[in-house]
Design a protein around this motif. Structure first.
Motif, short mmCIF file in Angstrom:
data_model
loop_
_atom_site.label_atom_id
_atom_site.label_comp_id
_atom_site.label_asym_id
_atom_site.label_seq_id
_atom_site.Cartn_x
_atom_site.Cartn_y
_atom_site.Cartn_z
N ALA A 153 -1.42 0.13 -13.85
CA ALA A 153 -2.44 -0.10 -12.83
C ALA A 153 -1.91 0.16 -11.43
O ALA A 153 -2.66 0.60 -10.55
CB ALA A 153 -2.97 -1.53 -12.94
N LEU A 154 -0.64 -0.12 -11.18
CA LEU A 154 -0.10 -0.02 -9.83
C LEU A 154 0.41 1.37 -9.49
O LEU A 154 0.66 1.67 -8.32
CB LEU A 154 1.05 -1.02 -9.65
N ALA A 155 0.55 2.23 -10.48
CA ALA A 155 1.11 3.57 -10.24
C ALA A 155 0.12 4.46 -9.51
O ALA A 155 -1.04 4.57 -9.91
CB ALA A 155 1.52 4.20 -11.55
N THR A 156 0.59 5.10 -8.46
CA THR A 156 -0.18 6.17 -7.82
C THR A 156 -0.16 7.41 -8.69
O THR A 156 -1.17 8.09 -8.85
CB THR A 156 0.42 6.50 -6.44
N ARG A 157 1.01 7.71 -9.24
CA ARG A 157 1.18 8.82 -10.18
C ARG A 157 2.15 8.38 -11.26
O ARG A 157 3.11 7.67 -10.99
CB ARG A 157 1.75 10.06 -9.47
N GLY A 172 0.79 -1.22 0.00
CA GLY A 172 0.00 0.00 0.00
C GLY A 172 0.82 1.27 0.00
O GLY A 172 0.30 2.35 0.28
N VAL A 173 2.11 1.17 -0.32
CA VAL A 173 2.99 2.33 -0.37
C VAL A 173 2.78 3.06 -1.70
O VAL A 173 2.74 2.42 -2.75
CB VAL A 173 4.47 1.91 -0.23
N PRO A 174 2.64 4.39 -1.71
CA PRO A 174 2.48 5.11 -2.97
C PRO A 174 3.66 4.88 -3.91
O PRO A 174 4.81 4.85 -3.48
CB PRO A 174 2.41 6.58 -2.54
N VAL A 175 3.35 4.73 -5.20
CA VAL A 175 4.37 4.48 -6.21
C VAL A 175 4.26 5.55 -7.29
O VAL A 175 3.20 5.71 -7.91
CB VAL A 175 4.19 3.08 -6.85
N ILE A 176 5.35 6.28 -7.51
CA ILE A 176 5.43 7.26 -8.59
C ILE A 176 6.35 6.69 -9.66
O ILE A 176 7.48 6.29 -9.36
CB ILE A 176 5.98 8.60 -8.08
N LEU A 177 5.86 6.63 -10.89
CA LEU A 177 6.66 6.14 -12.00
C LEU A 177 7.08 7.32 -12.87
O LEU A 177 6.24 8.10 -13.32
CB LEU A 177 5.87 5.13 -12.84
#
Length: 313
Positions: A124-128, A93-98
């Protein structure tokens, strides 16, 4: 808690880009709040009995206590170690920025729906997603050659991407409580094939289970691949165990993402790898895959018979 900058390690220009991103992030947050692998694990000079495993342990330990993960992802073959780290963070559940400067879109068919990345699971998994695909402009040409001017335009693009990524990181909402891991329901084995070997060696067809149902991904043929990718993610994390086909020039993105997720959640995971090459680096044991893949799995399986035995064992 720190911001973890994930990036491909194996060439100087990749490390330089990641270092510039980490530097600008640290100017806003302080150096103690930014973690940069290779730099902060002292990979070049680290001495350990089994160096690759020690590096894996150091990076995994840090992944367990980060505020956010910022991953640099470029091109049609995203780095498998970076994808493993993305999967680990996303499963917690950690935010992921790509961050990408890739100017290409991707689709499974000629006219199919497009995604930013070759595997829609990354979208799909990227927060931003911070995407800066076009060359920057330079207001002061070098005056020496068109090649020097072209280099300046690339540098401007990198600076713009870094600034946009730092802004995105600073705008993340306050961290929530730890996200609960999805519960496992029934007895299922999630089997992730390699897009490099489809349709000749579809892994789900190799899985033989006495007490479980084999399921596989839907996103590669779906009309809405990102929506299907979210379904695949939930199905994998809800399974009793995961088997991925790690075949290819490096572990495919989906396989690496799921290995990271399994590693974070304690789900048994194995990599089917009938053929492999080995990488060698000074002071490090040979690796048959990226060390984040090699040490992130519970088993490496070399034949269909070994796949069956591992699942049923």
């Amino acid at each position: 808690m720190t911001y973890y900058v994930a990036h491909r390690l194996f060439a100087a220009h990749d490390r330089a880009l990641a270092a510039e991103l980490a530097h600008h992030l640290a100017r806003k947050l302080g150096e103690d709040h930014v973690f940069l692998p290779f730099c902060d694990t002292d990979e070049e000079d680290l001495v350990a009995d089994v160096k690759g495993r020690r590096l894996f342990e150091l990076d995994r330990e840090r992944l367990g206590r980060i505020r956010a993960l910022i991953a640099i992802v470029h091109g049609p073959s995203p780095d498998d170690g970076v994808c493993m780290e993305i999967g680990y963070a996303a499963a917690r559940g950690v935010p992921v920025i790509l961050l990408t400067t890739d100017f290409q879109d991707y689709s499974a068919t000629l006219t199919g729906p497009r995604t930013h990345f070759p595997d829609p699971l990354l979208d799909a998994l990227a927060t931003r997603i911070v995407r800066v695909p076009r060359l920057g402009t330079t207001t002061q040409p070098s005056g020496t050659s068109r090649f020097a001017d072209f280099a300046l335009r690339n540098q401007a693009q990198v600076h713009q991407a870094v600034e946009a990524c730092v802004d995105a990181a600073l705008q993340l909402p306050a961290p929530a409580a730890d996200t609960a891991v999805p519960g496992r329901t029934g007895s299922t084995v999630y089997a992730e094939p390699s897009p490099y070997t489809l349709p000749h060696h579809p892994l789900p067809g190799l899985v033989r289970c006495r007490h479980a149902t084999a399921i596989g991904p839907t996103r590669f043929v779906a009309a809405e691949p990102v929506t299907a990718a979210r379904h695949d993610w939930a199905a994998a994390l809800g399974s009793t165990c995961i088997v991925v086909d790690a075949s290819g020039p490096e572990a495919p993105p989906g396989a690496a993402l799921l290995i990271g997720a399994a590693c974070a959640t304690g789900t048994p995971v194995a990599a089917y790898l009938p053929h492999s090459t080995y990488t060698h680096a000074a002071g490090r044991e040979p690796n048959c895959r990226n060390l984040m893949i090699q040490y992130g799995v519970d088993a490496i399986l070399r034949s269909p018979e070994e796949v069956t035995a591992w699942i049923n064992g």
